[in-house]
Every structure is written in structure tokens, then in C-alpha cells.
Design a protein around this motif. Structure first.
Motif, short mmCIF file in Angstrom:
data_model
loop_
_atom_site.label_atom_id
_atom_site.label_comp_id
_atom_site.label_asym_id
_atom_site.label_seq_id
_atom_site.Cartn_x
_atom_site.Cartn_y
_atom_site.Cartn_z
N SER A 76 56.38 27.92 23.95
CA SER A 76 57.33 28.72 24.72
C SER A 76 58.73 28.71 24.10
CB SER A 76 57.38 28.19 26.15
OG SER A 76 58.36 28.88 26.89
N VAL A 77 59.22 27.51 23.78
CA VAL A 77 60.61 27.39 23.34
C VAL A 77 60.75 27.82 21.88
CG1 VAL A 77 62.52 25.79 22.97
CG2 VAL A 77 61.05 25.55 24.99
N LYS A 78 59.82 27.37 21.02
CA LYS A 78 59.98 27.63 19.59
C LYS A 78 59.42 28.97 19.16
CE LYS A 78 61.89 23.73 18.40
NZ LYS A 78 63.07 23.53 17.56
N HIS A 79 58.38 29.43 19.84
CA HIS A 79 57.74 30.66 19.38
C HIS A 79 57.77 31.78 20.40
CE1 HIS A 79 56.30 28.59 15.81
NE2 HIS A 79 55.97 27.59 16.59
N GLY A 80 58.36 31.53 21.54
CA GLY A 80 58.51 32.58 22.54
C GLY A 80 57.22 33.15 23.07
N LEU A 81 56.15 32.35 23.04
CA LEU A 81 54.88 32.84 23.56
C LEU A 81 54.93 32.90 25.09
CD1 LEU A 81 52.33 30.80 21.40
CD2 LEU A 81 53.04 33.18 21.09
N SER A 82 54.11 33.77 25.65
CA SER A 82 54.05 33.83 27.11
C SER A 82 53.32 32.60 27.63
CB SER A 82 53.34 35.10 27.56
OG SER A 82 51.95 34.94 27.34
N LEU A 83 53.56 32.31 28.90
CA LEU A 83 53.02 31.07 29.45
C LEU A 83 51.49 31.03 29.39
CD1 LEU A 83 53.82 28.40 30.74
CD2 LEU A 83 53.55 29.48 32.97
N SER A 84 50.86 32.17 29.67
CA SER A 84 49.40 32.13 29.69
C SER A 84 48.85 31.84 28.30
CB SER A 84 48.83 33.44 30.25
OG SER A 84 49.62 34.52 29.85
N TRP A 85 49.50 32.37 27.26
CA TRP A 85 49.09 32.04 25.90
C TRP A 85 49.28 30.55 25.62
CZ3 TRP A 85 46.03 34.00 22.54
CH2 TRP A 85 45.77 35.38 22.55
N CYS A 86 50.42 30.05 26.06
CA CYS A 86 50.71 28.63 25.84
C CYS A 86 49.64 27.76 26.48
CB CYS A 86 52.07 28.26 26.45
SG CYS A 86 53.45 28.97 25.57
N ILE A 87 49.27 28.12 27.70
CA ILE A 87 48.28 27.32 28.43
C ILE A 87 46.93 27.36 27.72
CG2 ILE A 87 47.00 27.09 30.60
CD1 ILE A 87 49.50 28.12 32.03
N ALA A 88 46.53 28.58 27.32
CA ALA A 88 45.26 28.73 26.62
C ALA A 88 45.26 27.90 25.34
CB ALA A 88 45.01 30.19 26.30
N LEU A 89 46.37 27.98 24.63
CA LEU A 89 46.50 27.24 23.38
C LEU A 89 46.45 25.73 23.64
CD1 LEU A 89 46.96 28.37 20.56
CD2 LEU A 89 49.38 27.79 20.80
N ALA A 90 47.16 25.29 24.69
CA ALA A 90 47.22 23.86 24.99
C ALA A 90 45.84 23.32 25.30
CB ALA A 90 48.16 23.61 26.17
N ILE A 91 45.10 24.05 26.13
CA ILE A 91 43.79 23.52 26.54
C ILE A 91 42.80 23.55 25.39
CG2 ILE A 91 41.86 23.86 28.13
CD1 ILE A 91 43.91 24.79 30.20
N SER A 92 42.82 24.66 24.62
CA SER A 92 41.83 24.72 23.54
C SER A 92 42.14 23.70 22.46
CB SER A 92 41.76 26.14 22.97
OG SER A 92 43.06 26.60 22.66
N SER A 93 43.43 23.49 22.16
CA SER A 93 43.72 22.48 21.13
C SER A 93 43.50 21.07 21.67
CB SER A 93 45.15 22.64 20.60
OG SER A 93 46.07 22.67 21.66
N ALA A 129 58.85 11.99 18.25
CA ALA A 129 60.24 11.56 18.45
C ALA A 129 61.08 11.74 17.20
CB ALA A 129 60.26 10.10 18.91
N ARG A 130 60.46 11.79 16.01
CA ARG A 130 61.23 11.90 14.77
C ARG A 130 61.29 13.31 14.22
NH1 ARG A 130 63.53 7.39 15.95
NH2 ARG A 130 62.19 5.57 15.75
N ASN A 131 60.41 14.16 14.73
CA ASN A 131 60.26 15.46 14.11
C ASN A 131 61.13 16.50 14.83
OD1 ASN A 131 59.26 17.72 12.77
ND2 ASN A 131 57.26 16.72 12.53
N TYR A 132 62.44 16.47 14.52
CA TYR A 132 63.37 17.28 15.28
C TYR A 132 63.07 18.77 15.16
CZ TYR A 132 66.13 13.30 16.56
OH TYR A 132 66.53 12.13 17.11
N ALA A 133 62.67 19.20 13.97
CA ALA A 133 62.48 20.63 13.74
C ALA A 133 61.42 21.21 14.66
CB ALA A 133 62.10 20.86 12.28
N LEU A 134 60.32 20.49 14.82
CA LEU A 134 59.21 21.05 15.59
C LEU A 134 59.30 20.70 17.08
CD1 LEU A 134 56.49 22.57 15.45
CD2 LEU A 134 55.39 20.33 15.24
N THR A 135 59.63 19.44 17.37
CA THR A 135 59.49 18.95 18.75
C THR A 135 60.81 18.65 19.44
OG1 THR A 135 59.39 16.66 18.02
CG2 THR A 135 57.31 17.85 18.12
N GLY A 136 61.90 18.82 18.72
CA GLY A 136 63.18 18.47 19.32
C GLY A 136 63.46 16.98 19.29
#
Lengths: 331, 251, 293
Positions: A76-93, A129-136
Motif C-alpha cells: 500500500s505505502v510503497k507501491h500504491g496497490l489497492s487494499l484487496s490486492w495487498c490482502i491477496a498478495l499477503a495471504i498468497s505469499s 528493522a535494518r532495511n529502511y528502503a523497503l520496510t521503513g
């Protein structure tokens, strides 16, 4: 064996409705804390599929909770995906993550299994925690976009309650199924299960994957309801806290984990508003429970009417004969 | 008998633990309708031999076959699905489940319903499980927790659980160990009746000599990991070497 | 890459590993020998570190640290024995769950008390003058304080070896690692043994806390940090094996130090990756303890 009956399913739904109805009594400012408690309750229930039912003491369950939340946040924050895409992605991964970590973690037995899960979650934690670019990094990610209808504390609370109730119903169904019954038998005596035609590793593998996916779903809920994520969610602190909640509530009672979460989270948030010593109070509470109810509070309610509501047919003999995973316990 | 092919066969199996050889070059076969006893002094390698036959351990050399198929390195659970049932020396029921649930679990596992995530296990195969408990005389105690049953009842339950997979050959590790005289008789007549009714060949380990000779159709004497004699009870009883090696000390 | 730089990092890693060893060796004994899982073991380390900073602030770097080295482990010992005899003792019968709950609660309580008593601000102290700076050996620049840590740990390890190999307590501990059920059966006072081992473990963690204090920031997160690392070390080294823990601690320390040459931050990740790798290949760690899994 757990029994699946309309009465018990109805009871879970009623419990869910009661949790939803808390919005009527809880002051608005406190609602997010209640929502978080509900989310943790779902996570603890998923963890107890492993601890209480499979005898697999996982200490790294935060991995899946955090993973689900972070996939949504990054999407959502880094790639601007819609929430439903994010959820689908989260569960499948999460399925992939659960499979891979099950293969690794189930190599070890007993407490070594627990520490291996802890190591996996710590690797993920340090990476996040160390990967600022990807995870903040340490700051986490803020500003997860949710649809308008979800953009209120009230709606988010209802979503958390709904998902947690669904997870509980699903777990009840699984535990009552042949798989759930065999999982219990496996906890009692893996060797006998093998000599009757079951493959212990395969059974544990499926349980681990299910628990991982359910925790990731609760992680998605955490991301949606907080609209932010931070790395402690993935660390061993979360895993250990969930473990303690399960132990405190009673791992051999179906709803024990929820009891543990409610007791600890309520105490923590209440004390937090009056003083900064919530750790002290919660710590003393946990120590007191360790002395008074080492097998958790749930089983000691068993005799009472409340206990029958809570428990289902959990046999007291279980407390007397700890499963074989606990062989390293004090002589 | 010699015309039929063996249901279970071991050819020259050997198993060592470090420097100690527990089972040395043992060959045996169990044919349909047979009730074969394995006897031998303590430490003769009887249970290790069982473990090799059931797949709990793999032999260092030699071959195990089940219904004509080589299964030397197959895990226990796969052999179960080929028709091998076993009971353990130390009673190993599921203590926190009821007697009925113990048998239900056995049936579920045997029918490969392990990964069925729906449906209700407590209602599954109730009638069949109850019938099995009836066969071993536990029907009136089927809702008791297995861990709370008496020792003899646990052994009977063990037998019911071993039968739950509808085995085509049954391996019993000291089925009467720790039982009193009456219990022993009861247990054996039960096993005998079941074996006859379902025509399941039985291979069993036993200490009690009277049991062996009243029950077995063939006796295998194992001493120090090796087969000393293999023959009809009368032949074994008459054998000089057996007298020396075994009966000398226990009779 | 510069060979001497790598060598210096290796020495730094060995010094860090020595600290890990002190904390892990005690934990592996109480866990492996006596089946006690103490999640609050790192709290002894943290308490000692804070106490050392206080003494150094009061008495100055030299005298303060020396005093701390003598007094603090004794205080930690008293604290641990008090905890063992009043609280831990009550939960052993219930198996591991009571211990997990009790020690987790204890972890929170001690952390809160330390935050209240010593303040939440991170503290740092300097090493005594004569231990500051570097010495050059064979062209490699080595921090004096690291060498001092190595010397101290070496002495403690020697004492530990003596204790395990020669004393009655040591024999009992080794017997308990081999067969935990046996001790009570042959009439050993397991109760007293547990108290003693818990005390020894706490002293080791206390010494580690004191000598670690001048090395970096002393704050209220180090209790959890060190105990998790100690668990990693134990698992890699094999449960109940002190010398396995020594090898594992050095390995972990060196791996962590070397990783800083390659990645900027997060040397810890190497520890857990190593732990996951070792357990994946050898599910019971380097030293497999007979009859246990």
C-alpha cells in the motif's frame, strides 16, 4: 477430540457479537486498544493450534503476524496497490513463507523446534528493522490506504471482530475434524500414530502451515486497523508474548488463548493510562499466574459452568500427563 | 502351507548398535493362517527384530518383504497401509483420548482420512470402533479415558487399536506382559478368536512358555540375535539346544 | 580486504564471543542439567551492567570497575538465590510451562524496576585508563580492553572447568546432563543442586554484565538481547554442553564481528541465521546429548 455442535458455533458467534457490542460501552479513545486485543486474540488462537493441539511450542509466531502486516503495508505505502490486492498478495505469499519455514523448523524437535522458529522470526525482524528502503526500518511504515468505508475506528473494530470470529470458527471446525483428532493423538504419542499409518511430520507440517496462514491473516487485520506497521510486530517479543498469553489462558482449553489475551492486554492498557509501570504490573500478574495456575487459568475454570462454556471436552488428565514434547522439563 | 507364499518375510536381516549386534542374519517367514511365536531370553533381539519388520528401524543388511513386496526401507506408516498391524510391548494408547476415540483414530488413519479438515471425527466410524471394542471386551468402558483404564484393559484396547487398520498380518509384542493368569488366558483366547475369525496370521513375542505352546502353530527361538530353532512347538520343546540355551535357565 | 583488519575483527569477535559464553554457559547448565528454562537470565546480565555503571560513576573508572567486578556478581548471586528459593522452586513440578510464565513475568518486572531505578536513558562508561587504547601485536592493532575481557573470561572458564571436572557439584551436574531422571532416584538433593547451579549461572552472567559495561551502551534492551543470543549459542553448542557453548559463542562472536565488514548494521542477523542453519543441518546442535531430543 473437540466436538463441533451448533451450540458451540453459536456461542462463538455470540462471543463475536459481544466483542462487537463493546463499541457501545468503550469510550471512543479506547476503541483502538480493544480492536488490537481482538486482533491478538485471533493470533493467539492460531498459535494454539500448534501449542495446545500439536504440541509444537512455537516461539516465533510473530513472524507470520508481522509478515502479513508488512506485505499489506509495503504494497500500500510503497507501491500504491489497492487494499484487496495487498490482502491477496499477503495471504498468497504467506502460504509460501509458511511452507518454507515449516520445512526448516520441523527439522528440530521439542524446545529446539521452538528456538528454531524464534531464530527465523529474529532473522526476519533484523532484516525488517535494518532495511529502511523497503520496510521503513525501525520507524515502520505509516499511512496504509484503506477504502473509505474502512476508514473509521468503528469499521476497523468490526472487521477485526469479524475476522477473529471466522478464524475461531475455522479452528473449531479443524479441531473437530479427523485431522484435528489425529493432531491431538500425535501430541499424545507420535510413534503410535506412525505405527497406525499416519506420517507425523506431514501432519505437523499441515498444522504449521495452517497456523502460519491464519496468523498472517490476523497480521493483515493488524495492518488495516492500525494503518501502520512497526518491526516489533515481527520480533520474538510478539512471539513470546503470544506464547505467554496462550500459556496463561490455558493451552488445553479451546478458548483459553482468548482468555489469556484479554487478561494481559486489558491489564496492560488500563495500567498504561494511569502509570508508566504497565510492565511491572503485567509481569507480577504473569508471575502470580505461574504460581497459581501453571497450566493456565482456563483448565481451572473447567468445573464451573463458565468453564464448560469455555472449554469443550478437555480432559483433566491432560494436565497430569504432559505431552512428550516437554521431555526437557524439570525432573 | 509350503505352497502359499509368505505374507511377511525377512531374509538375512542384521542390525547393530555400535559394537553390539542385536539381530544377526535372521531369516523367517510367516504364512497365511499361521500363529508364530518368537521366544528367547532377555536381550535376544526380539523387539529389535520387530522394529525391523515394522519399519521403526532399518536393518544394516538383509531384506524385509511384505506380501511379496520388498519394504526394507519403507517407513512404518507406509507398511501399515500395506496391511501390517502391530502392538507395542509397553502399552501405548493415547492416554488423553477415550477408548472409543483411540480406536476411531486408528480407523481414520488406516482409511487415509488424516488430512480431512472437515466433518466430525467424534462421529466417524463409531459403529465399527464400538464393534472392535466389543471384540476385545471393552464395550462398556468405551467412554473412559484410555489413561484411566486398568493395565489389562489398556492392553486389550491396544489390541483393538492394532485391529482398527484391518491388518492382514498382526505383530504383537508381548501381548500378555504384566498380566495375571486369568487375564492372560482371556487375552489369548481373544487374540485366537480374532485371528481365526478374520483369518489373520499372527506373529508374536512372548515370555510365558505355557502361553507359547498352547497358542502357537510354530515357534522361533531367538538367542543372542540369531535363530536357534524354527519349527513346530513339539519339535522345539524336544530340541536339546533349546533346552540348554533357554529352558535350562527359565524352566 | 586488509588481512590485518580481518584479524583485528576476529579478535574483537572473540572478545564478544567470550561475553556470550559467560552468559550462555550458565544458562546451558541450568537448562541442560536441571531442566530449568529461565527467560530472565539476561536480566542478571543487565542488572550487573547497570550496577557497574553506577559504581564507576561513583568511584571512577579504575576503582569503580574493580569494585564492581568483586561486588556486583555477589549481589547478583544473592538476588538469584533468593529468586530460586522463593519463586522458581514452586513451579518446577509443573514442568516447563510454569517456568516460562514465571521467568517471562520476571523479565518484565526486572526490566521495569531497572528503568525506574537507573533511568531509561542509555548509559555509557569508559574503561579504566590503563585498559584504554591499543596494543600492536604482530602488526595487528588490538584494543586493550578486548584483551582484558579475554583474560577475565579465560580465568572464569578455567574455574568453570575445574568446577565441572573436579568438584562434587560438577560431577552431579554432568550426571544430570546425561540422565536428569537419575539424580533424584539415587538420593541427590536436587533442590539444593538447582539453587547452586542457578547461583553459579547468575554469577557468570553478573561477571559478563560488569565487563561488558565499558564496551557499549548500557540500556534496558540488553536483557532480552543477550538472552536471545545466549539461547542461540546454547542451541548451536548443544544443550547442556558448556564446551559446546564455548565453541558456539566464539563462532557466533566472530561471525557477527566479521559481518560488520560486509554489512553496515545488524550483525545479529548473522547469529540467528547461523542458528537456523546449524539446527537445520544438525537438529540437536553440535553436541548431541544421548537419549534426549
Amino acid at each position: 477430540m473437540e466436538h463441533l455442535s451448533w451450540r458451540r458455533a453459536l456461542l462463538l458467534v455470540l462471543l463475536g457479537l459481544a466483542a462487537a457490542a463493546l463499541v457501545l460501552v468503550v469510550p471512543e479513545s479506547r476503541l483502538p486498544a480493544v480492536t488490537r486485543t481482538v486482533m491478538l486474540a485471533g493470533a493467539a488462537m492460531s498459535l494454539n493450534l500448534l501449542i495446545g493441539n500439536a504440541g509444537l511450542v512455537s516461539m516465533g509466531h510473530g513472524l507470520f503476524l508481522g509478515f502479513g502486516a508488512y506485505v499489506v503495508a509495503i504494497g500500500s505505502v510503497k507501491h500504491g496497490l489497492s487494499l484487496s490486492w495487498c490482502i491477496a498478495l499477503a495471504i498468497s505469499s504467506a502460504v509460501v513463507l509458511a511452507v518454507v519455514s515449516a520445512i526448516i523448523a520441523l527439522r528440530a524437535r521439542a524446545l529446539f523446534f521452538g528456538l528454531l522458529t524464534l531464530a527465523l522470526s529474529q532473522v526476519a525482524f533484523v532484516f525488517v528493522a535494518r532495511n529502511y528502503a523497503l520496510t521503513g526500518g525501525d520507524d515502520g511504515l505509516v499511512g496504509i490506504n484503506v477504502p473509505k468505508w474502512l476508514d473509521s475506528d468503528l469499521a476497523q473494530h468490526f472487521v477485526a471482530v469479524g475476522v477473529t470470529t471466522a478464524v475461531c470458527l475455522l479452528l473449531l471446525m479443524i479441531l473437530a475434524s479427523p485431522f484435528g483428532a489425529i493432531l491431538r493423538a500425535l501430541r499424545d504419542n507420535p510413534e503410535r500414530v506412525a505405527s497406525l499409518g499416519g506420517h507425523p511430520k506431514h501432519i505437523e507440517f499441515i498444522a504449521f502451515v495452517i497456523a502460519g496462514i491464519l496468523a498472517a491473516i490476523m497480521g493483515v487485520v493488524a495492518a488495516i486497523t492500525d494503518q501502520a506497521v512497526e518491526p516489533t510486530l515481527i520480533s520474538w517479543t510478539t512471539g513470546a508474548t503470544l506464547l505467554v498469553m496462550v500459556a496463561l489462558g490455558g493451552r488445553f482449553t479451546f478458548l483459553g488463548p482468548i482468555l489469556g489475551v484479554v487478561i494481559l492486554e486489558t491489564t496492560r492498557t488500563l495500567v498504561q493510562t494511569y502509570s508508566e509501570h504497565s510492565d511491572l504490573v503485567v509481569g507480577l500478574l504473569v508471575m502470580g499466574c505461574a504460581l497459581a495456575f501453571p497450566e493456565g487459568i482456563g483448565p481451572s475454570l473447567q468445573g464451573s459452568r463458565l468453564g464448560r462454556w469455555f472449554g469443550g471436552p478437555v480432559h483433566m488428565a491432560e494436565a497430569a500427563t504432559p505431552p512428550s514434547t516437554e521431555r526437557t522439563a524439570a525432573p | 502351507m509350503s505352497l502359499a507364499s509368505p505374507v511377511l518375510e525377512a531374509k538375512g536381516v542384521t542390525k547393530s548398535f555400535g559394537a553390539f549386534t542385536a539381530v544377526r542374519n535372521v531369516s523367517l517367514a510367516v504364512y497365511p493362517q499361521e500363529v508364530v511365536a518368537i521366544i528367547g531370553p532377555n536381550g535376544a533381539g526380539k523387539t529389535t527384530l520387530f522394529d525391523l519388520l515394522t519399519g521403526r528401524k532399518a536393518p544394516d543388511s538383509g531384506e524385509v518383504s511384505l506380501f511379496g513386496r520388498v519394504v526394507t526401507h519403507e517407513p512404518p506408516w507406509r507398511r501399515v497401509h500395506r496391511g501390517l498391524g502391530r502392538s507395542f510391548q509397553v502399552s501405548s494408547v493415547f492416554p488423553t483420548l477415550t477408548a472409543l476415540e483411540n480406536v476411531q483414530i486408528g480407523i481414520l488413519l488406516a482409511r487415509k482420512q488424516t488430512f480431512q479438515l472437515f466433518g466430525q471425527a467424534s462421529l466417524a466410524h463409531r459403529a465399527q470402533a464400538a464393534a472392535l471394542l466389543d471384540q476385545v471386551g471393552l464395550r462398556d468402558r468405551m467412554d473412559r479415558l484410555a489413561g484411566e483404564l486398568s493395565y489389562g484393559d489398556q492392553r486389550a484396547l491396544e489390541l483393538a487399536v492394532a485391529l482398527s487398520s484391518r491388518p492382514k498380518v498382526l505383530l504383537l509384542d508381548e501381548p500378555t506382559a504384566g498380566m495375571g493368569g486369568e487375564e492372560t488366558d482371556e487375552c489369548l483366547s481373544r487374540v485366537k478368536a480374532i485371528a481365526a475369525a478374520e483369518s489373520i496370521p499372527v506373529l508374536f513375542i512372548e515370555h510365558d512358555m505355557s502361553v507359547v505352546f498352547s497358542f502357537a502353530t510354530r515357534v522361533i527361538v531367538l538367542v543372542a540375535g540369531e535363530v536357534l530353532v524354527n519349527g513346530a512347538p513339539a519339535v522345539v520343546r524336544a530340541d536339546e539346544r533349546v533346552r540348554e540355551a533357554y529352558f535350562g535357565e527359565s524352566f | 580486504m586488509d588481512g590485518r583488519l580481518i584479524l583485528a575483527q576476529v579478535v574483537a569477535g572473540v572478545a564478544t564471543g567470550a561475553l556470550y559464553f559467560l552468559v550462555a554457559s550458565g544458562l546451558t547448565l541450568i537448562w541442560g542439567a536441571l531442566g530449568v528454562v529461565n527467560l530472565a537470565h539476561g536480566s542478571f546480565f543487565m542488572l550487573a551492567a547497570f550496577a557497574a555503571t553506577t559504581l564507576v560513576h561513583q568511584l571512577g573508572p579504575g576503582l569503580g570497575l574493580l569494585c564492581a567486578l568483586v561486588v556486583v556478581p555477589l549481589l547478583v548471586l544473592v538476588f538469584a538465590v533468593a529468586l530460586e528459593t522463593t519463586l522458581f522452586r514452586r513451579v518446577y513440578v509443573g514442568g516447563i510451562w510454569g517456568q516460562l510464565l514465571l521467568s517471562f513475568g520476571l523479565l518484565l518486572v526486572v526490566n521495569d524496576l531497572v528503568r525506574t531505578g537507573f533511568g531509561a536513558v542509555s548509559r555509557s562508561i569508559v574503561a579504566p585508563d590503563f585498559l584504554q587504547g591499543f596494543v600492536e601485536i604482530f602488526g595487528v592493532r588490538l584494543a586493550k580492553y578486548q584483551l582484558a575481557i579475554l583474560a577475565t573470561t579465560g580465568l572464569v572458564a578455567l574455574y568453570l572447568w575445574h568446577l565441572l571436572a573436579r568438584s562434587r557439584t560438577g560431577r552431579l551436574i554432568r550426571a544430570a546432563v546425561d540422565d536428569p531422571a537419575m539424580l533424584g532416584a539415587v538420593g541427590v538433593d536436587v533442590k539444593a543442586l538447582r539453587t547452586r547451579v542457578m547461583g553459579i549461572a547468575a554469577v557468570l552472567a553478573g561477571i559478563a554484565g560488569v565487563i561488558a559495561a565499558p564496551r557499549g551502551a548500557v540500556n534496558t534492551t540488553i536483557d532480552v538481547q543477550i538472552v536471545v543470543i545466549a539461547f542461540a549459542v546454547i542451541v548451536i553448542g548443544g544443550l547442556g554442553s558448556v564446551w559446546g557453548a564455548l565453541v558456539a559463542a566464539l563462532l557466533v562472536g566472530i561471525a557477527e564481528a566479521l559481518s560488520t565488514l560486509v554489512i553496515d548494521q545488524g550483525g545479529e542477523v548473522v547469529i540467528f541465521a547461523l542458528m537456523a542453519l546449524v539446527l537445520f543441518v544438525m537438529p540437536t546442535g553440535f553436541q548431541t546429548i544421548a537419549g534426549r531430543d
